[in-house]
Design a protein around this motif. Structure first.
Motif, mmCIF file in Angstrom:
data_model
loop_
_atom_site.group_PDB
_atom_site.id
_atom_site.type_symbol
_atom_site.label_atom_id
_atom_site.label_comp_id
_atom_site.label_asym_id
_atom_site.label_seq_id
_atom_site.Cartn_x
_atom_site.Cartn_y
_atom_site.Cartn_z
ATOM 1 N N ILE A 57 13.250 18.556 14.353
ATOM 2 C CA ILE A 57 12.672 17.359 14.984
ATOM 3 C C ILE A 57 12.041 16.409 13.975
ATOM 4 N N THR A 58 11.871 16.869 12.730
ATOM 5 C CA THR A 58 11.349 15.978 11.683
ATOM 6 C C THR A 58 12.443 15.562 10.706
ATOM 7 N N GLY A 110 2.662 25.056 18.535
ATOM 8 C CA GLY A 110 2.207 24.029 17.610
ATOM 9 C C GLY A 110 3.093 22.805 17.582
ATOM 10 N N LEU A 111 4.286 22.880 18.218
ATOM 11 C CA LEU A 111 5.212 21.751 18.175
ATOM 12 C C LEU A 111 4.781 20.603 19.069
ATOM 13 N N ARG A 112 3.816 20.836 19.949
ATOM 14 C CA ARG A 112 3.377 19.751 20.827
ATOM 15 C C ARG A 112 2.706 18.622 20.043
ATOM 16 N N ARG A 132 17.468 15.572 15.158
ATOM 17 C CA ARG A 132 16.279 15.330 15.984
ATOM 18 C C ARG A 132 16.620 15.419 17.475
ATOM 19 N N LEU A 154 13.641 21.829 22.666
ATOM 20 C CA LEU A 154 12.242 22.006 23.062
ATOM 21 C C LEU A 154 12.112 22.091 24.583
ATOM 22 N N THR A 161 10.195 28.572 15.650
ATOM 23 C CA THR A 161 9.353 27.370 15.628
ATOM 24 C C THR A 161 9.577 26.572 14.352
ATOM 25 N N ASN A 162 9.683 27.261 13.225
ATOM 26 C CA ASN A 162 9.929 26.567 11.956
ATOM 27 C C ASN A 162 11.291 25.873 11.963
ATOM 28 N N TYR A 210 3.935 17.091 17.711
ATOM 29 C CA TYR A 210 4.946 16.108 17.328
ATOM 30 C C TYR A 210 5.381 15.236 18.507
ATOM 31 N N ARG A 222 10.907 22.807 14.036
ATOM 32 C CA ARG A 222 10.080 21.816 13.347
ATOM 33 C C ARG A 222 10.916 21.044 12.330
ATOM 34 N N ARG A 223 11.752 21.763 11.601
ATOM 35 C CA ARG A 223 12.605 21.081 10.622
ATOM 36 C C ARG A 223 13.606 20.164 11.318
#
Length: 732
Positions: free
Chosen positions: A337-338, A360-362, A345, A352, A330-331, A364, A334-335
């Motif tokens: 998509i940001t 928790g990625l939802r 991205r 995803l 997940t981390n 974003y 997260r890195r």
């Protein structure tokens, strides 16, 4: 002479007897095995190759004097008779298989009934021409004249054989692509072809073929007709394929992963392959293995690894890893998509969609839907569908409104399946949406293709009218495998379709009545059917509203006739109805007559005679008379006819409705309050604009009362018209 004739007869009898025996043996024991082993095109090449070989053999024998040319020609004749009716005639029909059914029989008949006799006659003329040239050029009195003449024929045979081989090669190059298009359109399936022979041909093309396009077409063909077993062919060839073909093969194999091919796919991860290939191979391995070792994916999570592979590894860990592994993946995502880099991205969002849960990625997703990168926004829509994020379904519907995201939103909605049908039906029923967006909604429902989707389409087909019904009919007809046609026949039956055709004819009766009663209307003696374009004293051009209204009614006639043909396609062969419609639309009287004849011989519905009469080039009075069994015509005054047409406003197009209002205004005819108020709330802007213009003429007092409520009209032209009237009438 008698002895010579007897010898010739004996020779011919012996020749035919041996030939017949060999033909039977070849048909029983050799033909099917040859086709199975070397394929249709390989079998088709045997005769020209044999002809060329025997031609060279005869030419060599004649030059060296070892034997006469006649011997070679006899052997060639034997080979032609033997193979022509055992191999060529039996494999020929297979070549017509990919053609559409509506033209296949016509083409086959043309080839067998016209092209073959013509080519035989042409060959005879060429032989006569060669004989004439031989007598013209060579001295027939010299010895060896016949041998030299025979050599010329042998050379002609060799050249013909080479041309024959060239034609076969040309057909072969186009055949695979035609098979792919046929399979893509659902025109044939596994039962239509010899799968063993087809697989053998595909393997041969993939192993020995030179063209990358041919290989791609073969893989696409297999994916269309035998998805479950294509790994049997593609897996052993993965190592020798180009990266592009490896990607294509792995993508189609992922639709039906099979553990039997794990070794071949695993070998790709140990070789030096592009990131796209490695990512697909990892997906195949970890989705296929029953107990995968997820820890082997952790090295691929390093930031130095290509984003394609890193995102795939993270998605697989989120799907099948434990809690700690999922947190790490997940981390990583997260890195990605940001990240400020678009590729990071894009690959992160694409990954995803491969994960079962976003966790928790939802959070974003909203920012990803507004990302500056179009690719990110498209993949985000796929993520919404893949993970069933219901709170973001409206974003998919909004995506249909924009050209850049329309295709991605459509595919995402189709992926949702039955879950998307209720909201798609609501969108398609919303008359305030554009026609294009509503069409996309019907398209998505038809591509979902489930029983529930068919139910929705058929139900709306029965209750809608005009463009909406036309769009639904087209989508049903385009559904692969004639699923839409069968679904309509199962749900409404032949009688239901005939009722719909009769409804169209009844509406045509109302249109014809309007055309007859409104033609040549003189509005206050200042506007006639001939005044269009004449200038008035103020320098402005006048508008012939009568002519405009009549044109709009004639357009409605064309639409209703088109819907009749669409409905008949559910009852009769598509080719026949299409041919009839094509000819009837022609300006040529002979073509129209041909189309009517096709229709007369194809259709047997109860209202056939009325339909044919209105399709013929008769006057509107005659067309109206032909519909007397369905519509009772009573002549009306033009104003009464216009009001009568407005009572059918739900069946009129938006343009025809606006034309009715404009004519009522120009002619100063009164309309009912209900008709006027309904048109003021019409979803189409130019209809509301026409209603306002009419109301200004008919009742300014009522207009003054209504204008404040119309101030916030969504159409800028209507809003500007309202503001202008408010200023003109001094409304605060």
């Amino acid at each position: 002479a008698v002895d010579g004739a007897s010898k010739i007869a004996s020779f011919l009898g012996l020749f035919e007897g041996i030939l017949s025996s060999c033909q039977v043996a070849t048909q029983w024991f050799a033909s099917s095995r040859l086709v199975e082993r070397i394929g249709v095109f390989g079998t088709a090449m045997i005769l020209p190759v044999g002809g060329i070989a025997l031609g060279l053999f005869s030419f060599t024998g004649a030059i060296t004097g070892l034997f006469s040319v006649f011997v070679g020609l006899v052997i060639l004749r034997f080979l032609d008779e033997l193979l022509h009716y055992t191999l060529i005639e039996t494999t020929g029909p297979v070549l017509f298989q990919p053609l559409p059914e509506n033209i296949r029989s016509d083409v086959q008949t043309m080839v067998n009934g016209v092209a073959e006799p013509f080519s035989t006659g042409l060959s005879g003329l060429i032989i006569l021409a060669i004989l004439w040239l031989c007598r013209l050029i060579l001295d027939s009195s010299q010895t060896g004249f016949q041998d030299r003449q025979g050599l010329i024929f042998v050379i002609a045979i060799i050249i013909s054989g080479l041309l024959w081989l060239g034609v076969i090669w040309l057909i072969r190059t186009q055949y695979v692509g035609l098979l792919v298009r046929s399979a893509g359109k659902g025109r044939f399936g596994v039962l239509d072809v010899d799968m063993r022979a087809l697989k053998r041909s595909v393997v041969e093309t993939l192993e020995k073929g030179v063209s990358e396009e041919d290989k791609r077409s073969c893989i696409e063909l297999l994916s269309q007709i035998d998805q479950k077993n294509l790994g049997e062919i593609l897996a052993p060839l993965l190592q020798v394929m180009s990266p592009a073909l490896q990607c294509q093969s792995l993508e189609v194999m992922l639709n039906h992963p099979n553990p039997a091919y794990l070794k071949q796919v695993q070998s790709l991860t140990q070789a030096s392959v592009p990131p796209e290939v490695l990512a697909l191979a990892l997906r195949y391995i970890w989705l296929t293995e029953s107990e995968p070792d997820i820890s082997q994916l952790r090295p691929y999570l390093q930031s130095s690894v290509d984003p394609v592979v890193r995102g795939t590894a993270a998605a697989l860990i989120m799907r099948r890893g434990d809690r700690e592994q999922k947190a790490e993946a997940t981390n990583v995502l997260r890195r990605m998509i940001t990240s400020k880099q678009e590729k990071e991205r894009v690959m992160g969002v694409r990954a995803l969609g491969e994960a079962d849960y976003l966790q928790g990625l939802r959070l974003y997703v909203p920012s990803l839907l507004q990302d500056e990168s179009l690719r990110v926004r498209k993949y985000c829509m796929d993520v919404i569908a893949a993970t069933h994020l219901e709170s973001y379904y409206p974003s998919l519907l909004r995506g249909l409104s924009y050209k850049s995201t329309r295709e991605a939103a459509l595919q995402a909605l189709v992926r949702l399946g039955n879950d998307a049908i209720p909201m798609l039906v609501r969108l398609a029923d919303d008359t305030h949406k554009s026609d294009l967006v509503r069409l996309q909604a019907w398209t998505a429902i038809s591509e979902i293709g489930t029983m529930e989707a068919l139910d929705s389409l058929v139900n709306r087909m029965m209750t809608t009218w005009g463009m909406t019904r036309r769009n639904i009919l087209r989508r049903l007809l385009k559904m692969p495998g004639e699923v839409g046609i069968e679904g309509v026949l199962e749900r409404v039956g032949r009688s239901g379709l005939e009722i719909l055709v009769e409804q169209e004819l009844m509406f045509l009766g109302q249109i014809y009545a309007g055309i007859v009663d409104l033609s040549g209307v003189d509005m206050n003696s200042t506007t006639t059917s001939h005044y269009a374009g004449l200038e008035e004293g103020n320098g402005k051009l006048t508008t012939d509203y009568t002519e405009i209204l009549l044109r709009s009614l004639k357009l409605l006639e064309l639409d209703a006739i088109e819907q009749c043909f669409l409905l008949m396609k559910f009852l009769y062969p598509l080719g026949s109805i299409q041919a009839a419609a094509f000819n009837i639309k022609s300006d040529s009287r002979s073509n129209v007559a041909r189309g009517l004849e096709i229709l007369d011989n194809t259709v047997d519905i109860s209202c056939k005679r009325s339909l044919i009469d209105i399709l013929d080039q008769n006057s509107y009075e005659e067309k109206l008379s032909s519909l007397s069994d369905l519509v009772v015509y009573q002549p009306m005054a033009p104003s009464d006819r216009l009001r009568h047409l407005l009572d059918f406003r739900h069946f009129l197009s938006d343009w025809a409705l606006a034309c009715c209002l404009q004519m009522a205004r120009a002619a100063r005819w009164s309309l009912t309050a209900e008709q006027t108020l309904v048109c003021l709330s019409h979803p189409t802007g130019f209809v509301r604009e026409a209603a306002l213009a009419y109301l200004r003429m008919a009742s300014q007092r009522a207009l003054v009362e209504l204008l404040p409520n119309l101030r916030n009209d969504p159409d800028p032209l209507v809003a500007a018209q309202v503001e202008q009237m408010i200023v003109e009438f001094g409304i605060g």
